[in-house]
Structure formats: C-alpha cells, structure tokens
Design a protein around this motif. Sequence first.
Motif, PDB file in Angstrom:
ATOM      1  N   UNK A   1       0.817  -1.208   0.000  1.00  0.00           N
ATOM      2  CA  UNK A   1       0.000   0.000   0.000  1.00  0.00           C
ATOM      3  C   UNK A   1       0.854   1.263   0.000  1.00  0.00           C
ATOM      4  N   UNK A   2       0.367   2.281  -0.706  1.00  0.00           N
ATOM      5  CA  UNK A   2       0.928   3.617  -0.549  1.00  0.00           C
ATOM      6  C   UNK A   2       0.459   4.161   0.797  1.00  0.00           C
ATOM      7  N   UNK A   3       1.273   5.002   1.408  1.00  0.00           N
ATOM      8  CA  UNK A   3       0.937   5.583   2.711  1.00  0.00           C
ATOM      9  C   UNK A   3       1.193   7.081   2.656  1.00  0.00           C
ATOM     10  N   UNK A   4       0.251   7.839   3.176  1.00  0.00           N
ATOM     11  CA  UNK A   4       0.395   9.286   3.279  1.00  0.00           C
ATOM     12  C   UNK A   4       0.112   9.690   4.722  1.00  0.00           C
ATOM     13  N   UNK A   5       1.060  10.358   5.341  1.00  0.00           N
ATOM     14  CA  UNK A   5       0.841  10.904   6.685  1.00  0.00           C
ATOM     15  C   UNK A   5       0.241  12.303   6.563  1.00  0.00           C
ATOM     16  N   UNK A   6      -0.645  12.627   7.494  1.00  0.00           N
ATOM     17  CA  UNK A   6      -1.237  13.963   7.565  1.00  0.00           C
ATOM     18  C   UNK A   6      -0.911  14.536   8.927  1.00  0.00           C
ATOM     19  N   UNK A   7      -0.179  15.623   8.964  1.00  0.00           N
ATOM     20  CA  UNK A   7       0.247  16.190  10.243  1.00  0.00           C
ATOM     21  C   UNK A   7      -0.839  17.086  10.846  1.00  0.00           C
ATOM     22  N   UNK A   8      -0.615  17.650  12.046  1.00  0.00           N
ATOM     23  CA  UNK A   8      -1.660  18.425  12.744  1.00  0.00           C
ATOM     24  C   UNK A   8      -2.165  19.623  11.949  1.00  0.00           C
ATOM     25  N   UNK A   9      -3.353  20.081  12.319  1.00  0.00           N
ATOM     26  CA  UNK A   9      -3.955  21.243  11.665  1.00  0.00           C
ATOM     27  C   UNK A   9      -3.409  22.550  12.247  1.00  0.00           C
ATOM     28  N   UNK A  10      -3.439  23.563  11.426  1.00  0.00           N
ATOM     29  CA  UNK A  10      -3.040  24.908  11.851  1.00  0.00           C
ATOM     30  C   UNK A  10      -4.294  25.624  12.336  1.00  0.00           C
ATOM     31  N   UNK A  11      -4.513  25.581  13.626  1.00  0.00           N
ATOM     32  CA  UNK A  11      -5.702  26.185  14.238  1.00  0.00           C
ATOM     33  C   UNK A  11      -5.309  26.715  15.610  1.00  0.00           C
ATOM     34  N   UNK A  12      -6.090  27.634  16.168  1.00  0.00           N
ATOM     35  CA  UNK A  12      -5.707  28.273  17.430  1.00  0.00           C
ATOM     36  C   UNK A  12      -5.372  27.313  18.559  1.00  0.00           C
ATOM     37  N   UNK A  13      -6.152  26.247  18.721  1.00  0.00           N
ATOM     38  CA  UNK A  13      -5.898  25.314  19.815  1.00  0.00           C
ATOM     39  C   UNK A  13      -4.546  24.625  19.669  1.00  0.00           C
ATOM     40  N   UNK A  14      -4.081  24.476  18.439  1.00  0.00           N
ATOM     41  CA  UNK A  14      -2.796  23.826  18.185  1.00  0.00           C
ATOM     42  C   UNK A  14      -1.651  24.829  18.250  1.00  0.00           C
ATOM     43  N   UNK A  15      -1.816  25.993  17.640  1.00  0.00           N
ATOM     44  CA  UNK A  15      -0.727  26.970  17.615  1.00  0.00           C
ATOM     45  C   UNK A  15      -0.470  27.584  18.988  1.00  0.00           C
ATOM     46  N   UNK A  16      -1.397  27.453  19.916  1.00  0.00           N
ATOM     47  CA  UNK A  16      -1.138  27.877  21.294  1.00  0.00           C
ATOM     48  C   UNK A  16      -0.053  27.023  21.933  1.00  0.00           C
ATOM     49  N   UNK A  17       0.168  25.849  21.363  1.00  0.00           N
ATOM     50  CA  UNK A  17       1.246  24.956  21.816  1.00  0.00           C
ATOM     51  C   UNK A  17       2.292  24.883  20.705  1.00  0.00           C
ATOM     52  N   UNK A  18       2.792  26.034  20.339  1.00  0.00           N
ATOM     53  CA  UNK A  18       3.629  26.182  19.147  1.00  0.00           C
ATOM     54  C   UNK A  18       4.875  25.303  19.176  1.00  0.00           C
ATOM     55  N   UNK A  19       5.540  25.220  20.318  1.00  0.00           N
ATOM     56  CA  UNK A  19       6.777  24.441  20.372  1.00  0.00           C
ATOM     57  C   UNK A  19       6.507  22.965  20.123  1.00  0.00           C
ATOM     58  N   UNK A  20       5.509  22.419  20.807  1.00  0.00           N
ATOM     59  CA  UNK A  20       5.169  21.011  20.639  1.00  0.00           C
ATOM     60  C   UNK A  20       4.652  20.739  19.232  1.00  0.00           C
ATOM     61  N   UNK A  21       3.801  21.644  18.708  1.00  0.00           N
ATOM     62  CA  UNK A  21       3.251  21.467  17.365  1.00  0.00           C
ATOM     63  C   UNK A  21       4.361  21.475  16.325  1.00  0.00           C
ATOM     64  N   UNK A  22       5.301  22.402  16.461  1.00  0.00           N
ATOM     65  CA  UNK A  22       6.397  22.490  15.503  1.00  0.00           C
ATOM     66  C   UNK A  22       7.254  21.237  15.512  1.00  0.00           C
ATOM     67  N   UNK A  23       7.508  20.726  16.698  1.00  0.00           N
ATOM     68  CA  UNK A  23       8.321  19.509  16.801  1.00  0.00           C
ATOM     69  C   UNK A  23       7.583  18.322  16.192  1.00  0.00           C
TER      70      UNK A  23
END
Length: 327
Positions: free
Chosen positions: A221-243
């Motif tokens: 199978x082909x596999x595609x990963x989808x990383x987290x969304x860019x939304x306020x609840x996520x960007x409030x944790x910018x360091x963890x989201x970026x990593x």
Amino acid sequence: MSSLRPFCLTAWSATPVVAALLLLAPASHSPAQAQPAQAASSASTSASQTAVAATTQPSSSTERGITARAIDKVKQVAKSAGDIFSRVPCLPPKGGAKSMGSLPHVAGKLIAGQPVVIVAFGSSSTAGYGASSPDFNYPNRLAAQLRRQYPTADISVINAGVGGEDAPEMMKRLQKEVIDVHPDLVIWQVGTNAVLRNLDPGDTAKLVEDGISRIQAADEADIVLVDPQYSPAVTQRAESAGKMVRLLGKVAELRHVGIFPRFEVMRDWHEKQAIPVESFVIADGLHMNDWGYACFAQLLGDDIIRSVGQIKLGINVPADVHAYRPM
C-alpha cells in the motif's frame, strides 16, 4: 516553530442541517384527542368515519408541509455545500510546494481499472467532527472527487477515524481496521491530540514509524501521513506542534512514504491567501468546517489524480521516493 502565532477566533456557527433534519419527523397526533369530536359529530358509524377523515386530513396536509419544507432546507444546505468553493476558492499553497514523488500503487490500480481501497485512518479530523453532515467530511469528499474523475472505477474510501485518539490508541486497531483490509492507500492523520495532551512528539513519531513498518510488511500500500492542523488550539502549543510537524516529516522521509503537510497548507490559507481562520475552523478553535474539509480533500485528491497522470505519461519516480507535497 517559535514564529507561530495564536489567533483570536470569532464565533462561527455551522449550517443548521441538524435542525432541518429534525423537522423531518412529523408532528404526532393522539387518536384519543380526536375521538370526542368524532362521537359528538354523528351517532352513526358512517358519519363517524366521515368525521375521522375530516379531522385527520388537515393533520396529514400539515405533516406533508413540514416535511416538504424540511426537505427543501436540506436541499438548500446541500447546494450551499456543493458550491462552497464559489464563495472562497480552494487554491494550492502559494510558492515553494512542489511535487516530490507519486503514489505508484494506487495510481497503477486506477490505470489498470482494478478496484481501489483507501483507508482514512485517524481521529476526529478523519471522522469529520465539525462538518455539517457526514457527506462533507474529508473521506467522503475525497471519494466523490475520485469517482467523478474515474467514473468507471470501483473506489472505496473507508473512514476509520475515531475522535480523541492518537498514535497509542490507533496502534491498537491498526491490524483490524487497516492491515486486514488490504488497502491500496492509507491516509494516516495523526499527532494533533498528542500535542493537545502534551505528549512527547518523539514517542508519537516512534509509534507512527512502527505502524508504517507493519503496514509495509503486510501490503504494498501507498501511505500518506497527515500532520496536525493549523488552528488556534494547536498553535497555542507552538513548540510542541512544531516539533510534531518536523518529526512526522522525518518519519515520512525515512520510511519513504507520503506526507500531506496540513499544518503548512492551512497556515498558507490564513497568512498568504488572507482567509480568516473562522472561514475554515469552527468555533472550538480546533476542528475544520465544511470548507476546510472540502479544500483539504480537494488538494489531496488532486495529488492522487496527478500521480495517475504521471504514470500514464511514463514519468518514472524512483521506487524509494514516495514522499510528496501538494503542488
């Protein structure tokens, strides 16, 4: 990722499909309430039957009127969702995002006219939380796009999204809901809930890498990963989201699988295309709305279609380079 900035999110209300659907249930009428009026209107059986018909006819007409209005409302909502891009166009990221490969297995199946099975694996973003109807979640949008492009193909898109989960929970159902299905393409959306829970992004990346290894060992199978969304609840944790975004990208490169950079795509919507956050995220500051899911599905579908075109043209992509980004 220190440059990420949280947003101030204004309230946004989803299209009221639920309310419209509730109207489809006709108002109930109790026979006990109609009986005294019927008995008083006539002593004979035939007169009583006439009275029953007279009293029930307006009720049936009213019910049909309510149902018709509800159906019309649902049709209006469907039309509104259908022409969603006429209000805000879905455009690929501006500059810098170029194709880095293809999806040879699923593309080859489509070219050969063989049945194609796609498993959308993930959490609430895959399940479709925030969409006004199941028809408008991203797996169903993707399925509709591919079926329009390949009308004679047998395409199945299985939604294996469970809200609230991340890699630890997903690994428990990987065998049954992904591997045992023998998919041609696995789209694995992961990482957001780990960020929200303050879990170690490194631990998540390790689990995802192990999961990819298991899928690759069992199928082609082909596999595609989808990383987290860019939304306020996520960007409030910018360091963890970026990593998390960086590590998932490294896993994709190491395991030679695709990566759909949802975080960067959504950031492009806001920062470069000047789309207000509330135009693609619901009021909880986390989940996408109908437009967000639709554009996400459109861009992903475009890349699948592009991969088919590349193979038809005889463009050879190295077997060990499957990673890609939307063009």
